[in-house]
Motif scaffolding. Structure first.
Motif, PDB file in Angstrom:
ATOM      1  N   VAL A  11       2.950  11.866  -6.346  1.00 58.05           N
ATOM      2  CA  VAL A  11       3.070  11.095  -7.588  1.00 58.05           C
ATOM      3  C   VAL A  11       3.551   9.692  -7.237  1.00 58.05           C
ATOM      4  CG1 VAL A  11       4.237  10.897  -9.815  1.00 58.05           C
ATOM      5  CG2 VAL A  11       3.528  13.150  -8.967  1.00 58.05           C
ATOM      6  N   VAL A  12       2.698   8.709  -7.508  1.00 57.81           N
ATOM      7  CA  VAL A  12       3.005   7.309  -7.201  1.00 57.81           C
ATOM      8  C   VAL A  12       3.149   6.546  -8.513  1.00 57.81           C
ATOM      9  CG1 VAL A  12       2.221   5.204  -6.062  1.00 57.81           C
ATOM     10  CG2 VAL A  12       1.761   7.424  -5.011  1.00 57.81           C
ATOM     11  N   PHE A  13       4.344   6.039  -8.755  1.00 57.87           N
ATOM     12  CA  PHE A  13       4.658   5.323  -9.999  1.00 57.87           C
ATOM     13  C   PHE A  13       4.712   3.828  -9.710  1.00 57.87           C
ATOM     14  CE2 PHE A  13       8.298   4.243 -13.110  1.00 57.87           C
ATOM     15  CZ  PHE A  13       7.393   3.801 -14.071  1.00 57.87           C
ATOM     16  N   ILE A  14       3.884   3.061 -10.433  1.00 55.83           N
ATOM     17  CA  ILE A  14       3.767   1.619 -10.202  1.00 55.83           C
ATOM     18  C   ILE A  14       4.094   0.865 -11.482  1.00 55.83           C
ATOM     19  CG2 ILE A  14       2.233  -0.245  -9.430  1.00 55.83           C
ATOM     20  CD1 ILE A  14       0.402   2.253  -8.445  1.00 55.83           C
ATOM     21  N   THR A  15       5.073  -0.030 -11.418  1.00 58.00           N
ATOM     22  CA  THR A  15       5.392  -0.865 -12.577  1.00 58.00           C
ATOM     23  C   THR A  15       4.582  -2.161 -12.509  1.00 58.00           C
ATOM     24  OG1 THR A  15       7.238  -2.066 -11.546  1.00 58.00           O
ATOM     25  CG2 THR A  15       7.735   0.065 -12.583  1.00 58.00           C
ATOM     26  N   GLY A  16       4.404  -2.799 -13.660  1.00 56.22           N
ATOM     27  CA  GLY A  16       3.624  -4.030 -13.694  1.00 56.22           C
ATOM     28  C   GLY A  16       2.206  -3.805 -13.220  1.00 56.22           C
ATOM     29  N   ALA A  17       1.595  -2.692 -13.664  1.00 59.48           N
ATOM     30  CA  ALA A  17       0.318  -2.252 -13.108  1.00 59.48           C
ATOM     31  C   ALA A  17      -0.886  -2.550 -13.989  1.00 59.48           C
ATOM     32  CB  ALA A  17       0.374  -0.755 -12.821  1.00 59.48           C
ATOM     33  N   SER A  18      -0.726  -3.389 -15.011  1.00 52.49           N
ATOM     34  CA  SER A  18      -1.845  -3.633 -15.923  1.00 52.49           C
ATOM     35  C   SER A  18      -2.855  -4.642 -15.395  1.00 52.49           C
ATOM     36  CB  SER A  18      -1.314  -4.101 -17.287  1.00 52.49           C
ATOM     37  OG  SER A  18      -0.586  -5.312 -17.145  1.00 52.49           O
ATOM     38  N   SER A  19      -2.467  -5.379 -14.341  1.00 49.49           N
ATOM     39  CA  SER A  19      -3.380  -6.375 -13.781  1.00 49.49           C
ATOM     40  C   SER A  19      -2.882  -6.793 -12.402  1.00 49.49           C
ATOM     41  CB  SER A  19      -3.471  -7.613 -14.696  1.00 49.49           C
ATOM     42  OG  SER A  19      -2.208  -8.266 -14.789  1.00 49.49           O
ATOM     43  N   GLY A  20      -3.624  -7.682 -11.767  1.00 51.46           N
ATOM     44  CA  GLY A  20      -3.179  -8.294 -10.522  1.00 51.46           C
ATOM     45  C   GLY A  20      -2.899  -7.308  -9.403  1.00 51.46           C
ATOM     46  N   LEU A  21      -1.833  -7.568  -8.664  1.00 54.05           N
ATOM     47  CA  LEU A  21      -1.491  -6.747  -7.506  1.00 54.05           C
ATOM     48  C   LEU A  21      -1.178  -5.309  -7.905  1.00 54.05           C
ATOM     49  CD1 LEU A  21      -0.933  -6.461  -4.501  1.00 54.05           C
ATOM     50  CD2 LEU A  21       1.403  -7.279  -4.925  1.00 54.05           C
ATOM     51  N   GLY A  22      -0.445  -5.113  -8.984  1.00 55.57           N
ATOM     52  CA  GLY A  22      -0.114  -3.760  -9.428  1.00 55.57           C
ATOM     53  C   GLY A  22      -1.355  -2.932  -9.707  1.00 55.57           C
ATOM     54  N   GLU A  23      -2.333  -3.545 -10.334  1.00 55.86           N
ATOM     55  CA  GLU A  23      -3.598  -2.860 -10.617  1.00 55.86           C
ATOM     56  C   GLU A  23      -4.288  -2.448  -9.320  1.00 55.86           C
ATOM     57  OE1 GLU A  23      -7.908  -3.709 -12.839  1.00 55.86           O
ATOM     58  OE2 GLU A  23      -6.396  -5.294 -12.682  1.00 55.86           O
ATOM     59  N   GLN A  24      -4.345  -3.357  -8.367  1.00 59.18           N
ATOM     60  CA  GLN A  24      -5.015  -3.065  -7.099  1.00 59.18           C
ATOM     61  C   GLN A  24      -4.272  -2.004  -6.288  1.00 59.18           C
ATOM     62  OE1 GLN A  24      -8.047  -4.091  -6.454  1.00 59.18           O
ATOM     63  NE2 GLN A  24      -8.010  -5.228  -8.388  1.00 59.18           N
ATOM     64  N   ILE A  25      -2.947  -2.005  -6.369  1.00 53.18           N
ATOM     65  CA  ILE A  25      -2.164  -0.961  -5.694  1.00 53.18           C
ATOM     66  C   ILE A  25      -2.485   0.398  -6.308  1.00 53.18           C
ATOM     67  CG2 ILE A  25       0.169  -0.059  -5.352  1.00 53.18           C
ATOM     68  CD1 ILE A  25       1.135  -2.962  -5.076  1.00 53.18           C
ATOM     69  N   ALA A  26      -2.626   0.430  -7.630  1.00 52.04           N
ATOM     70  CA  ALA A  26      -2.966   1.678  -8.317  1.00 52.04           C
ATOM     71  C   ALA A  26      -4.300   2.221  -7.815  1.00 52.04           C
ATOM     72  CB  ALA A  26      -3.014   1.454  -9.824  1.00 52.04           C
ATOM     73  N   TYR A  27      -5.281   1.342  -7.669  1.00 56.91           N
ATOM     74  CA  TYR A  27      -6.606   1.777  -7.206  1.00 56.91           C
ATOM     75  C   TYR A  27      -6.546   2.262  -5.760  1.00 56.91           C
ATOM     76  CZ  TYR A  27      -8.292  -0.694 -11.375  1.00 56.91           C
ATOM     77  OH  TYR A  27      -8.500  -1.113 -12.661  1.00 56.91           O
ATOM     78  N   GLU A  28      -5.787   1.570  -4.938  1.00 61.50           N
ATOM     79  CA  GLU A  28      -5.681   1.954  -3.532  1.00 61.50           C
ATOM     80  C   GLU A  28      -4.965   3.293  -3.393  1.00 61.50           C
ATOM     81  OE1 GLU A  28      -6.629   1.654   0.318  1.00 61.50           O
ATOM     82  OE2 GLU A  28      -7.194   0.148  -1.188  1.00 61.50           O
ATOM     83  N   ALA A  29      -3.939   3.510  -4.219  1.00 60.13           N
ATOM     84  CA  ALA A  29      -3.230   4.797  -4.201  1.00 60.13           C
ATOM     85  C   ALA A  29      -4.153   5.923  -4.653  1.00 60.13           C
ATOM     86  CB  ALA A  29      -1.991   4.725  -5.087  1.00 60.13           C
ATOM     87  N   ALA A  30      -4.957   5.655  -5.670  1.00 63.21           N
ATOM     88  CA  ALA A  30      -5.924   6.646  -6.147  1.00 63.21           C
ATOM     89  C   ALA A  30      -6.931   6.977  -5.056  1.00 63.21           C
ATOM     90  CB  ALA A  30      -6.634   6.125  -7.391  1.00 63.21           C
ATOM     91  N   VAL A  90       6.845   8.364  -4.951  1.00 63.53           N
ATOM     92  CA  VAL A  90       6.829   6.960  -4.529  1.00 63.53           C
ATOM     93  C   VAL A  90       7.013   6.071  -5.752  1.00 63.53           C
ATOM     94  CG1 VAL A  90       5.524   5.134  -3.380  1.00 63.53           C
ATOM     95  CG2 VAL A  90       5.205   7.516  -2.670  1.00 63.53           C
ATOM     96  N   LEU A  91       7.954   5.143  -5.660  1.00 60.59           N
ATOM     97  CA  LEU A  91       8.127   4.123  -6.697  1.00 60.59           C
ATOM     98  C   LEU A  91       7.757   2.771  -6.104  1.00 60.59           C
ATOM     99  CD1 LEU A  91       9.220   2.851  -9.357  1.00 60.59           C
ATOM    100  CD2 LEU A  91      11.473   2.799  -8.239  1.00 60.59           C
ATOM    101  N   ILE A  92       6.860   2.064  -6.771  1.00 62.56           N
ATOM    102  CA  ILE A  92       6.511   0.711  -6.347  1.00 62.56           C
ATOM    103  C   ILE A  92       6.896  -0.242  -7.469  1.00 62.56           C
ATOM    104  CG2 ILE A  92       4.693  -0.862  -5.602  1.00 62.56           C
ATOM    105  CD1 ILE A  92       3.210   1.537  -4.455  1.00 62.56           C
ATOM    106  N   ASN A  93       7.971  -0.983  -7.243  1.00 57.10           N
ATOM    107  CA  ASN A  93       8.475  -1.937  -8.228  1.00 57.10           C
ATOM    108  C   ASN A  93       7.707  -3.250  -8.094  1.00 57.10           C
ATOM    109  OD1 ASN A  93      10.668  -0.847  -9.844  1.00 57.10           O
ATOM    110  ND2 ASN A  93      11.779  -0.598  -7.920  1.00 57.10           N
ATOM    111  N   ASN A  94       6.694  -3.392  -8.934  1.00 57.59           N
ATOM    112  CA  ASN A  94       5.846  -4.578  -8.864  1.00 57.59           C
ATOM    113  C   ASN A  94       6.053  -5.523 -10.044  1.00 57.59           C
ATOM    114  OD1 ASN A  94       3.321  -6.099  -7.928  1.00 57.59           O
ATOM    115  ND2 ASN A  94       2.715  -5.437  -9.980  1.00 57.59           N
TER     116      ASN A  94
END
Length: 266
Positions: A11-30, A90-94
């Motif tokens: 389970v990977v939790f990403i804040t600030g994930a609606s766009s930009g780097l956070g969005e891309q991190i979400a896709y890479e984690a997926a 995993v917590l990614i504070n973005n």
């Protein structure tokens, strides 16, 4: 897209994930097989990110509306994630924002808002994640800071101060959580080509001025996700700014000169 088992069922939790780097991190984690949990204030954008993550991973992803400046909302969101998704691995504070302006004219309410988001919000999420990870003696917290937290430049006084705070907090957190087998890492970035600068840069030409230093969010996301599960304490990008920051530390007077000439493009 083909996934790997790097983060299979984590389970990977990403804040600030609606766009930009956070969005891309979400896709890479997926892409690496994770169960992705994204949070931000913009639900419409988050829905798109969630759906894209599900297409990439072939498994359910989750979204949560979250104002990172609200401690009560942070705690409620954590509790809901753990109840509905499971323990956070995993917590990614973005989440964060910047503002480039002379200190003489900056409205100090911006400073208060920035510290609530960039620093205090990150501290709240890190503490809650650490509490739950400590019970299982496993986990990884990755805090997105900035090269501005290593080498300050004019017109970034508040932003640099917030990122200096993030780096200091993360360094101490790493030492404190190491006996509990929880990894803690800092990501220090130069300019990344995202909508971050729509708010930070009032003139709208900063990215053009530092074109040779600008990072691709997809490439950064790949390197951030690759860190997960490793003992890597820092990721510093681009390399030219990492070298400059080391020079800045060793030779502060000359470093001040570089910070007000070569790297002062705001």
């Amino acid at each position: 897209m083909k996934t790997t088992n790097h983060l299979q069922d984590k389970v990977v939790f990403i804040t600030g994930a609606s766009s930009g780097l956070g969005e891309q991190i979400a896709y890479e984690a997926a892409l690496k097989g994770a169960t992705v949990v994204v949070a931000a204030r913009s639900l419409d954008k988050l829905k798109v990110v969630k759906e894209n993550c599900e297409k990439i991973s072939g498994k359910k992803a989750y979204l949560f509306s979250l104002d990172i400046a609200d401690p009560e909302e942070i705690e409620a969101t954590f509790n809901e994630i753990i109840e509905t998704v499971g323990p956070i691995d995993v917590l990614i504070n973005n989440a964060g924002f910047g503002h480039f302006e002379s200190v003489l004219t900056t409205d100090m309410s911006i400073a208060e808002d920035m510290f609530r988001v960039n620093v205090l919000g990150l501290m709240y999420t890190s503490q809650l994640a650490a509490i739950h990870m400590a019970d299982r003696k496993t986990g990884h917290i990755i805090n997105i800071a900035s090269m501005a937290g290593k080498m300050a430049t004019p017109k970034s006084t508040i932003y640099s101060a917030s990122k200096f705070a993030v780096i200091g907090y993360t360094n101490a957190l790493r030492l404190e959580l190491k006996p509990l087998s929880i990894q803690v890492s800092t990501v220090n970035l130069g300019p990344v080509k995202t909508s971050f600068f729509d708010k930070a840069d009032k003139n709208g030409d900063y990215l053009e001025k530092v074109d040779k230093l600008v990072l691709d969010p997809k490439e950064v996301a790949y390197k951030v996700v690759k860190m997960i599960g490793s003992s890597k304490r820092e990721l510093n990008l681009p390399k030219s700014m990492e070298i400059a920051s080391r020079f800045y530390t060793l030779f502060p007077t000359a470093g001040d000169y570089l910070a007000t000439t070569l790297f002062d493009k705001k």
